[in-house]
Design a protein around this motif. Structure first.
Motif, PDB file in Angstrom:
ATOM      1  N   SER A 320       0.817  -1.220   0.000  1.00 44.02           N
ATOM      2  CA  SER A 320       0.000   0.000   0.000  1.00 44.02           C
ATOM      3  C   SER A 320       0.845   1.262   0.000  1.00 44.02           C
ATOM      4  O   SER A 320       0.381   2.323  -0.424  1.00 44.02           O
ATOM      5  CB  SER A 320      -0.915   0.020   1.230  1.00 44.02           C
ATOM      6  OG  SER A 320      -0.149   0.236   2.418  1.00 44.02           O
ATOM      7  N   ILE A 362      -8.026   0.600   2.022  1.00 44.44           N
ATOM      8  CA  ILE A 362      -6.621   0.594   1.615  1.00 44.44           C
ATOM      9  C   ILE A 362      -6.021  -0.796   1.779  1.00 44.44           C
ATOM     10  O   ILE A 362      -5.246  -1.261   0.933  1.00 44.44           O
ATOM     11  CB  ILE A 362      -5.842   1.654   2.420  1.00 44.44           C
ATOM     12  CG1 ILE A 362      -6.315   3.056   2.022  1.00 44.44           C
ATOM     13  CG2 ILE A 362      -4.329   1.512   2.207  1.00 44.44           C
ATOM     14  CD1 ILE A 362      -5.796   4.166   2.909  1.00 44.44           C
ATOM     15  N   ASN A 365      -7.139  -3.014  -1.134  1.00 39.48           N
ATOM     16  CA  ASN A 365      -6.406  -2.672  -2.354  1.00 39.48           C
ATOM     17  C   ASN A 365      -4.999  -3.256  -2.317  1.00 39.48           C
ATOM     18  O   ASN A 365      -4.483  -3.756  -3.324  1.00 39.48           O
ATOM     19  CB  ASN A 365      -6.347  -1.155  -2.528  1.00 39.48           C
ATOM     20  CG  ASN A 365      -7.670  -0.561  -2.958  1.00 39.48           C
ATOM     21  OD1 ASN A 365      -8.520  -1.261  -3.521  1.00 39.48           O
ATOM     22  ND2 ASN A 365      -7.878   0.714  -2.699  1.00 39.48           N
ATOM     23  N   VAL A 369      -2.915  -5.960  -4.814  1.00 37.40           N
ATOM     24  CA  VAL A 369      -1.562  -5.780  -5.348  1.00 37.40           C
ATOM     25  C   VAL A 369      -0.688  -6.974  -4.975  1.00 37.40           C
ATOM     26  O   VAL A 369       0.140  -7.436  -5.766  1.00 37.40           O
ATOM     27  CB  VAL A 369      -0.954  -4.462  -4.838  1.00 37.40           C
ATOM     28  CG1 VAL A 369       0.494  -4.314  -5.312  1.00 37.40           C
ATOM     29  CG2 VAL A 369      -1.779  -3.276  -5.311  1.00 37.40           C
ATOM     30  N   PHE A 384      -4.919  -1.695 -11.453  1.00 39.43           N
ATOM     31  CA  PHE A 384      -4.629  -0.371 -10.913  1.00 39.43           C
ATOM     32  C   PHE A 384      -5.357   0.718 -11.694  1.00 39.43           C
ATOM     33  O   PHE A 384      -5.361   0.712 -12.925  1.00 39.43           O
ATOM     34  CB  PHE A 384      -3.132  -0.081 -10.973  1.00 39.43           C
ATOM     35  CG  PHE A 384      -2.292  -1.117 -10.288  1.00 39.43           C
ATOM     36  CD1 PHE A 384      -2.697  -1.683  -9.104  1.00 39.43           C
ATOM     37  CD2 PHE A 384      -1.102  -1.531 -10.851  1.00 39.43           C
ATOM     38  CE1 PHE A 384      -1.931  -2.640  -8.474  1.00 39.43           C
ATOM     39  CE2 PHE A 384      -0.334  -2.487 -10.223  1.00 39.43           C
ATOM     40  CZ  PHE A 384      -0.743  -3.050  -9.037  1.00 39.43           C
ATOM     41  N   PRO A 385      -5.948   1.696 -11.006  1.00 40.54           N
ATOM     42  CA  PRO A 385      -6.488   2.867 -11.688  1.00 40.54           C
ATOM     43  C   PRO A 385      -5.365   3.805 -12.100  1.00 40.54           C
ATOM     44  O   PRO A 385      -4.193   3.553 -11.828  1.00 40.54           O
ATOM     45  CB  PRO A 385      -7.374   3.499 -10.604  1.00 40.54           C
ATOM     46  CG  PRO A 385      -6.720   3.102  -9.319  1.00 40.54           C
ATOM     47  CD  PRO A 385      -6.146   1.722  -9.557  1.00 40.54           C
ATOM     48  N   PRO A 387      -2.773   6.810 -11.882  1.00 40.15           N
ATOM     49  CA  PRO A 387      -2.082   7.242 -10.656  1.00 40.15           C
ATOM     50  C   PRO A 387      -2.765   8.398  -9.941  1.00 40.15           C
ATOM     51  O   PRO A 387      -2.854   8.394  -8.712  1.00 40.15           O
ATOM     52  CB  PRO A 387      -0.698   7.646 -11.174  1.00 40.15           C
ATOM     53  CG  PRO A 387      -0.505   6.846 -12.407  1.00 40.15           C
ATOM     54  CD  PRO A 387      -1.860   6.738 -13.035  1.00 40.15           C
ATOM     55  N   GLU A 388      -3.249   9.414 -10.689  1.00 44.58           N
ATOM     56  CA  GLU A 388      -3.905  10.539 -10.023  1.00 44.58           C
ATOM     57  C   GLU A 388      -5.121  10.075  -9.230  1.00 44.58           C
ATOM     58  O   GLU A 388      -5.370  10.523  -8.118  1.00 44.58           O
ATOM     59  CB  GLU A 388      -4.316  11.606 -11.059  1.00 44.58           C
ATOM     60  CG  GLU A 388      -3.162  12.355 -11.675  1.00 44.58           C
ATOM     61  CD  GLU A 388      -2.483  11.580 -12.806  1.00 44.58           C
ATOM     62  OE1 GLU A 388      -2.950  10.449 -13.120  1.00 44.58           O
ATOM     63  OE2 GLU A 388      -1.494  12.086 -13.358  1.00 44.58           O
ATOM     64  N   GLU A 389      -5.875   9.147  -9.819  1.00 48.04           N
ATOM     65  CA  GLU A 389      -7.040   8.607  -9.120  1.00 48.04           C
ATOM     66  C   GLU A 389      -6.606   7.749  -7.933  1.00 48.04           C
ATOM     67  O   GLU A 389      -7.206   7.793  -6.854  1.00 48.04           O
ATOM     68  CB  GLU A 389      -7.865   7.769 -10.094  1.00 48.04           C
ATOM     69  CG  GLU A 389      -9.074   7.096  -9.474  1.00 48.04           C
ATOM     70  CD  GLU A 389      -9.780   6.165 -10.442  1.00 48.04           C
ATOM     71  OE1 GLU A 389     -10.618   5.373  -9.980  1.00 48.04           O
ATOM     72  OE2 GLU A 389      -9.482   6.212 -11.652  1.00 48.04           O
ATOM     73  N   MET A 390      -5.549   6.970  -8.124  1.00 49.06           N
ATOM     74  CA  MET A 390      -5.069   6.078  -7.083  1.00 49.06           C
ATOM     75  C   MET A 390      -4.582   6.841  -5.865  1.00 49.06           C
ATOM     76  O   MET A 390      -4.850   6.470  -4.720  1.00 49.06           O
ATOM     77  CB  MET A 390      -3.929   5.221  -7.644  1.00 49.06           C
ATOM     78  CG  MET A 390      -3.381   4.173  -6.682  1.00 49.06           C
ATOM     79  SD  MET A 390      -1.856   3.405  -7.304  1.00 49.06           S
ATOM     80  CE  MET A 390      -2.286   3.014  -8.986  1.00 49.06           C
ATOM     81  N   PHE A 391      -3.845   7.927  -6.097  1.00 49.57           N
ATOM     82  CA  PHE A 391      -3.165   8.618  -5.001  1.00 49.57           C
ATOM     83  C   PHE A 391      -3.952   9.776  -4.396  1.00 49.57           C
ATOM     84  O   PHE A 391      -3.650  10.192  -3.280  1.00 49.57           O
ATOM     85  CB  PHE A 391      -1.809   9.142  -5.484  1.00 49.57           C
ATOM     86  CG  PHE A 391      -0.821   8.058  -5.813  1.00 49.57           C
ATOM     87  CD1 PHE A 391      -0.469   7.106  -4.867  1.00 49.57           C
ATOM     88  CD2 PHE A 391      -0.249   7.981  -7.070  1.00 49.57           C
ATOM     89  CE1 PHE A 391       0.432   6.105  -5.166  1.00 49.57           C
ATOM     90  CE2 PHE A 391       0.665   6.980  -7.384  1.00 49.57           C
ATOM     91  CZ  PHE A 391       1.003   6.040  -6.429  1.00 49.57           C
TER      92      PHE A 391
END
Length: 409
Positions: A320, A362, A365, A369, A384-385, A387-391
């Motif tokens: 994570s 979290i 998720n 991974v 994975f979505p 990166p902007e959506e993920m983070f």
């Protein structure tokens, strides 16, 4: 917290969550002492970890962010690639947020401990908890050395193998193995611009390993490897070896670094850049981190005057990148609830309600991974979505310390 609320607390565990909880409790008007099982502050414990912007924000609430930044390295960029060297996506951080910091785990422990001591938080070492009992107006902790301590509350910040968790609920779940043994190490590199060139001991001029300073790389495929360039120019890497039945810590220790590297060489054959990085890793520098684990959903976060915080209740696994940051958030949120609500029972209930949805999402998720890393899931593009959506939801989260907690049960 009214005049009849808790005024003292025993914090069990001096790793990440413990010192932050003690600092936050003190800010909330509760005097806390940290009890640590090790005989001294932990040195040389664990490998490297990341501390995300949300974790740094939690540290800022208790005034510990500068102390931690001083021992860390900013790594704002992330590149995700496949095991053939093809880029999948890139993320350079949110411009309005500070960069993620990386650091050895023991330096984080030491920085938090030193800051808490400087702020007047007492620490007691060599205090391994063996049991606890409650009375009408307090809770007493019993330690393996025959001593005991009593306070209004007991905070279990004693990690993924928490004793407090089993005191609260003898049927509490144990950590869940993610199917991967974790390793880390260093590969020597030279050059100070652009890509880092892995030094070839035979001088045959191998191709470069892409590694821009300030960028962390995640290379997925049949095997996973993450790496970045450290402040001394070396490549710092972490990877895993899928194993269905994990060896015990004693069995792990019986295998030499050379033997582990041989197994990793076989797994990473043909992997870009894992094969080359491992070829230039000294067996003596190999870090055998051990089983990649996470906590499944814990039914009981608290009982009576005892409550859990950090990895003791919601360790999400290293996949994570949020373990330390979530522990810090929870420590601050717990203190905020104790500050604002009239009884510890109401405070504990509010704390769980505020934290459980975030930490469990979290953790789930991270479990997905882990399946990718263990070779038991689809390609990472399906997992994975963007990166902007993920983070975004991870990094922008803040514990609103200045706001009053309102709890209606």
């Amino acid at each position: 917290m009214d005049g009849n609320g808790p005024r003292t607390a025993l914090v069990i565990g001096g790793g990440v969550a413990g010192p932050v909880a003690a600092l936050a409790l003190r800010k909330a008007g509760i005097a806390a002492t940290v009890y640590e099982a090790y005989p001294t502050a932990a040195d040389g414990v664990g490998a490297w970890l990341g501390l995300a912007p949300n974790g740094l924000a939690a540290l800022a609430t208790v005034g510990a962010d500068a102390a931690v930044r001083a021992v860390g390295q900013p790594v704002p960029g992330v590149v995700m690639a496949d095991g053939a060297g093809n880029h999948l996506t890139r993320f350079d951080g949110f411009p309005e947020l500070p960069a993620t910091m990386t650091m050895p785990r023991d330096r984080l422990f030491r920085a938090l401990t030193d800051h808490a001591l400087a702020e007047g938080i007492p620490f007691a070492y060599g205090k391994r908890l063996v049991g606890a009992e409650e009375t009408a107006d307090g809770v007493t902790a019993h330690f393996a050395d025959g001593t005991s301590a009593t306070a209004d509350l007991l905070i279990g910040a004693d990690g993924i193998r928490s004793t407090v968790r089993t005191v609260i609920d003898p049927q509490a779940p144990a950590p869940e193995y993610g199917g991967v043994l974790s390793f880390g190490g260093y590969a020597f590199a030279d050059g100070d611009t652009g890509a880092a060139v892995v030094v070839d001991g035979d001088g045959d001029g191998e191709a470069e390993v892409e590694c821009e300073p300030g960028t962390m790389y995640f290379a997925f495929g049949r095997a996973f490897m993450g790496y970045w360039r450290g402040p001394d120019g070396r490549l710092i890497w972490f990877g895993g070896l899928p194993v269905d039945t994990p060896p015990s810590q004693r069995e792990l220790a019986r295998v030499s670094g050379t033997e582990w590297l041989d197994q990793l060489h076989g797994l990473y054959a043909g992997h870009v850049p894992g094969e080359r990085i491992l070829r230039h890793t000294d067996p003596d520098s190999l870090m055998v981190v051990g089983q990649m684990e996470r906590m499944p959903s814990v039914p009981r976060w608290y009982r009576g005057r005892m409550v859990l915080v950090g990895d003791a209740v919601h360790a999400p696994s290293s996949s994570s990148g949020q373990g330390a940051s979530l522990a810090m958030e929870s420590a601050v949120e717990l203190a905020r609830c104790l500050r604002d609500l009239p009884t510890h029972g109401e405070a504990f209930a509010a704390y769980e309600a505020l934290r459980r949805p975030r930490v469990e999402a979290i953790g789930l998720n991270a479990a997905a991974v882990n399946k990718v890393k263990a070779g038991k899931s689809d390609a990472p593009t399906a997992a994975f979505p963007a990166p902007e959506e993920m983070f975004r939801a991870l990094h922008f989260h803040r514990i609103p310390w200045e706001e009053k907690v309102v709890w209606e049960g």
